[in-house]
Design an enzyme around this catalytic site. Structure first.
Site, PDB file in Angstrom:
ATOM      1  CG  HIS A  98      19.001   7.491  38.503  1.00 62.88           C
ATOM      2  ND1 HIS A  98      19.122   8.452  39.484  1.00 62.88           N
ATOM      3  CD2 HIS A  98      19.463   8.060  37.350  1.00 62.88           C
ATOM      4  CE1 HIS A  98      19.622   9.557  38.944  1.00 62.88           C
ATOM      5  NE2 HIS A  98      19.849   9.341  37.662  1.00 62.88           N
ATOM      6  CG  HIS A 108      28.392  11.211  39.129  1.00 60.59           C
ATOM      7  ND1 HIS A 108      29.455  11.942  39.647  1.00 60.59           N
ATOM      8  CD2 HIS A 108      28.450  11.362  37.788  1.00 60.59           C
ATOM      9  CE1 HIS A 108      30.100  12.524  38.656  1.00 60.59           C
ATOM     10  NE2 HIS A 108      29.526  12.181  37.525  1.00 60.59           N
ATOM     11  CB  VAL A 111      38.078   8.398  35.460  1.00 70.69           C
ATOM     12  CG1 VAL A 111      38.179   8.164  36.954  1.00 70.69           C
ATOM     13  CG2 VAL A 111      37.536   7.147  34.772  1.00 70.69           C
ATOM     14  CG  HIS A 147      33.394   9.319  52.869  1.00 68.81           C
ATOM     15  ND1 HIS A 147      33.974  10.403  52.246  1.00 68.81           N
ATOM     16  CD2 HIS A 147      32.052   9.501  52.772  1.00 68.81           C
ATOM     17  CE1 HIS A 147      33.022  11.212  51.802  1.00 68.81           C
ATOM     18  NE2 HIS A 147      31.844  10.690  52.113  1.00 68.81           N
ATOM     19  CG  HIS A 177      19.092  26.304  43.780  1.00 71.74           C
ATOM     20  ND1 HIS A 177      20.141  25.608  43.234  1.00 71.74           N
ATOM     21  CD2 HIS A 177      18.006  25.521  43.605  1.00 71.74           C
ATOM     22  CE1 HIS A 177      19.709  24.448  42.754  1.00 71.74           C
ATOM     23  NE2 HIS A 177      18.415  24.375  42.967  1.00 71.74           N
TER      24      HIS A 177
END
Length: 317
Positions: A98, A108, A111, A147, A177
Site C-alpha cells: 500500500h 498484490h 504464489v 500486462h 456488490h
C-alpha cells in the site's frame, strides 16, 4: 517429471521473499522490513516481513508460510470435494503493498503450492498464484506495461496461458456488490496441475520473477509525483474496496483463518488508513471519474496500446 519436490519450492519461495524485500527497501530508502518468525500449533510456521511508515510504502507486507494439517479447510476444497478429510502441506509467498503516494498503485502478489494426501490413494498437488494491480489514478502506459510483463511471464509455457489467466484474474478480483473489478487485473490461477510438476514449478518461478519487473518501473515513474489532500482522500476511499474484497471474497484470507493461521500475518494485507463515505460519487469529468469509467472493467490492455500507437502514427503531433 511429476516428482513432488516441496523443498525446492520452499527454498525458492524463501529466496523470492528476501529478494522482493531487499529491492523494495532500495526503492523506499527510508525504512526496512521488520521480520517476525512464527509457528503454528498444528504444524509448520512462517516468516512475516512488514514495513510501515516508509517514504514509498505506507504499509507493505511479504509473508512466507509452510504449514501442515490433518484436514484440508473448506476454502481449499472449493473445487476438490473428493479430498475432504485429506491431510495437507502448503507453502507460499504472499504480499500486498500500500504505497503512500496515491499515484503509485497498490499491488498484490502470491504464489503457493498445496499437497494433499488422502487416506487412500496417492498425494495430489496443485499450484496457484498471480499478481494484480489496483491503481487510484491510472495511466494507460502503466497498465500496458503491467500486462506486457504478465504475458511475458506466461509465454514460454504456451500462448494460451496469459489470456486464460488474465480472464481468471478479471473474474476473481470482481466485487459483485459493487459491480466493478478491484483494479486492472493481471494474472490469477488456482488448483493448477495440468502440466507436470517440474514445468508447473517453472511457470510459478516465471510469475514470481516477473512481478517486480512489472511493478518497479511503475513505482519509479510515479513515486515522486505531486499530490494533495484530495488525492489522499480518494485513495483512502478506494482502499475500502480492497478491504471489502479481502474480507468477503478472498479464498486466501479464508484459508488462513479456517486453517488456524496467524491472524496478524493474514490480515497484514489490510491498508493502514481507510475511509467509507455514504453514497459517494466522483464529479463528472474528474480524474476520479475516469477510474470508474475506463479502468474498473475488464479490458484488452495490449490491444488498446496497439490502437493508441496506430492513432499516434496517423495523427502525429
Amino acid at each position: 517429471m511429476n516428482v513432488i519436490n516441496v523443498k525446492a519450492v520452499k527454498d525458492y519461495f524463501l529466496w523470492l521473499q528476501a529478494d522482493i524485500c531487499a529491492r523494495m527497501e532500495a526503492l523506499d530508502k527510508t525504512a526496512s522490513f521488520k521480520k517476525d518468525s512464527w509457528t503454528r500449533a498444528e504444524g509448520g510456521g512462517g516468516l512475516s516481513c512488514v514495513l510501515e511508515g516508509g517514504a514509498l510504502l505506507e504499509k507493505g507486507g511479504v509473508n512466507f508460510s509452510h504449514v501442515t494439517g490433518q484436514h484440508l479447510p473448506p476454502s481449499a476444497l472449493a473445487h476438490r470435494k473428493d479430498l475432504a478429510g485429506a491431510a495437507f502441506e502448503a507453502t507460499g509467498v504472499s504480499l500486498v503493498f500500500h504505497p503512500r503516494n496515491p499515484y503509485v498503485p497498490t499491488t498484490h502478489f502470491n504464489v503457493r503450492l498445496f499437497v494433499a494426501t488422502p487416506e487412500k490413494g496417492e498425494p495430489q498437488w496443485w499450484f496457484g498464484g498471480g499478481f494484480d494491480l489496483t491503481p487510484y489514478y491510472p495511466f494507460l502506459e502503466d497498465c500496458v506495461h503491467w500486462h506486457t510483463m504478465a504475458r511475458q511471464a506466461c509465454l514460454p509455457f504456451g500462448a494460451t496461458l496469459y489470456p486464460r489467466f488474465k480472464k481468471w484474474c478479471d473474474d476473481y478480483f470482481y466485487l459483485p456488490h459493487r459491480q466493478e473489478t478491484r483494479g486492472i487485473g493481471g494474472l490469477f490461477f488456482d488448483d493448477f496441475n495440468e502440466l507436470d510438476f517440474e514445468t508447473t514449478f517453472s511457470l510459478v518461478q516465471s510469475v514470481g520473477n516477473h512481478f517486480l519487473l512489472a511493478y518497479e518501473p511503475i513505482v519509479k515513474k510515479r513515486q515522486t509525483q505531486k499530490y494533495g489532500t484530495e488525492q489522499k482522500d480518494f485513495q483512502a476511499y478506494r482502499r475500502g474496496r480492497y478491504v471489502e474484497f479481502n474480507l468477503v471474497y478472498d479464498r486466501g484470507t479464508l484459508f488462513g483463518l479456517q486453517s488456524g493461521g496467524r491472524t496478524e500475518s493474514i490480515l497484514m494485507s489490510l491498508p493502514p488508513h481507510v475511509v467509507w463515505q455514504y453514497n459517494w460519487a466522483p464529479a463528472a469529468g474528474s480524474a476520479e471519474a475516469q477510474l470508474y469509467q475506463d479502468y474498473l472493467k475488464p479490458r484488452d490492455w495490449l490491444s488498446m496500446e496497439k490502437n493508441n500507437d496506430a492513432a499516434k502514427a496517423n495523427h502525429p503531433e
